[in-house]
Design a protein around this motif. Sequence first.
Motif, PDB file in Angstrom:
ATOM      1  N   ILE A  23      24.355  17.064   4.051  1.00 44.07           N
ATOM      2  CA  ILE A  23      25.218  17.932   4.862  1.00 44.07           C
ATOM      3  C   ILE A  23      24.522  18.289   6.174  1.00 44.07           C
ATOM      4  CG2 ILE A  23      26.296  20.208   4.972  1.00 44.07           C
ATOM      5  CD1 ILE A  23      26.780  20.013   1.965  1.00 44.07           C
ATOM      6  N   ARG A  24      23.259  18.636   6.093  1.00 46.68           N
ATOM      7  CA  ARG A  24      22.521  18.967   7.308  1.00 46.68           C
ATOM      8  C   ARG A  24      22.365  17.745   8.211  1.00 46.68           C
ATOM      9  NH1 ARG A  24      17.774  22.648   4.379  1.00 46.68           N
ATOM     10  NH2 ARG A  24      19.090  24.507   4.048  1.00 46.68           N
ATOM     11  N   GLU A  25      22.170  16.572   7.602  1.00 43.95           N
ATOM     12  CA  GLU A  25      22.056  15.348   8.397  1.00 43.95           C
ATOM     13  C   GLU A  25      23.354  15.063   9.145  1.00 43.95           C
ATOM     14  OE1 GLU A  25      21.350  10.518   7.767  1.00 43.95           O
ATOM     15  OE2 GLU A  25      21.519  11.878   6.050  1.00 43.95           O
ATOM     16  N   TYR A  26      24.474  15.213   8.468  1.00 44.05           N
ATOM     17  CA  TYR A  26      25.755  14.898   9.100  1.00 44.05           C
ATOM     18  C   TYR A  26      26.049  15.846  10.260  1.00 44.05           C
ATOM     19  CZ  TYR A  26      30.739  14.477   9.887  1.00 44.05           C
ATOM     20  OH  TYR A  26      31.961  14.333  10.480  1.00 44.05           O
ATOM     21  N   TYR A  27      25.927  17.140  10.026  1.00 49.22           N
ATOM     22  CA  TYR A  27      26.247  18.091  11.096  1.00 49.22           C
ATOM     23  C   TYR A  27      25.178  18.105  12.180  1.00 49.22           C
ATOM     24  CZ  TYR A  27      30.287  19.707   8.555  1.00 49.22           C
ATOM     25  OH  TYR A  27      31.522  19.764   7.936  1.00 49.22           O
ATOM     26  N   GLY A  28      23.953  17.770  11.828  1.00 48.82           N
ATOM     27  CA  GLY A  28      22.929  17.615  12.862  1.00 48.82           C
ATOM     28  C   GLY A  28      23.251  16.449  13.788  1.00 48.82           C
ATOM     29  N   HIS A  29      23.787  15.356  13.211  1.00 52.34           N
ATOM     30  CA  HIS A  29      24.186  14.206  14.030  1.00 52.34           C
ATOM     31  C   HIS A  29      25.350  14.571  14.944  1.00 52.34           C
ATOM     32  CE1 HIS A  29      25.315  10.135  15.170  1.00 52.34           C
ATOM     33  NE2 HIS A  29      26.532  10.374  14.720  1.00 52.34           N
TER      34      HIS A  29
END
Length: 224
Positions: free
Chosen positions: A145-151
């Motif tokens: 989740i953090r990876e997706y929204y960080g992207h």
Amino acid sequence: MAVNAWRKGLPGIVVALALVVAALVYALRPEAEQVTPAVAVQEPVAPQAAAPHGARTPAPPPRKTPVPAPVDLTRPPEPVEDENTPKVHPVDLQVIRARLPDNLYWDMAAPTKDPAVLERREASTRHWNELYGKVLSAEASVEQIREYYGHRRKVSEDFITFSQAVLSQYDDVLPDRDRGLYELSIDMHRTRLAELPAQEQDAMERREASERRREAWRQGRQEP
């Protein structure tokens, strides 16, 4: 004696009447049924006689092609655009790239026909779409989740930076339409950035709720 004489002349009268009837029938036949000669003889065309004085001269036949309008020499000629001549865009992307070499715009949206670059873009799009599906279905981990929204945050920040660099470098030569598109891109990505924290928090809460349901289901299965 008179009767005998009339009887002797009767065949001649019948033949004469037959010839007269045949002549009348032939004369009254329509033209389509009359015999035409095998070879048509073309009659010579007589030269047209000069029209007498005061007679009206027949109008000439209409022209097949329109007569072009007279050229107005008092006006300068209008420029003609050549469709085969490429139009030069005022933005030099190489100048912007030198200022922003690590911007995601080059990987995601810069114009290119390189098959390798296009293939990498398709693979990247598939990866982030699959990860987004996991986020929506509450199957993604906290790290995913953090990876997706960080992207998504990085994409919006980089596109804002790219648009601002173009406007600062070429604002005085940009067409109004292009300037409006860059400004619209900045506004849209700013709106997305403002929405990302709430979306990420909502994804985390859905994941936690899904984990609680799974744990309750596992405990229910373990009870006697």
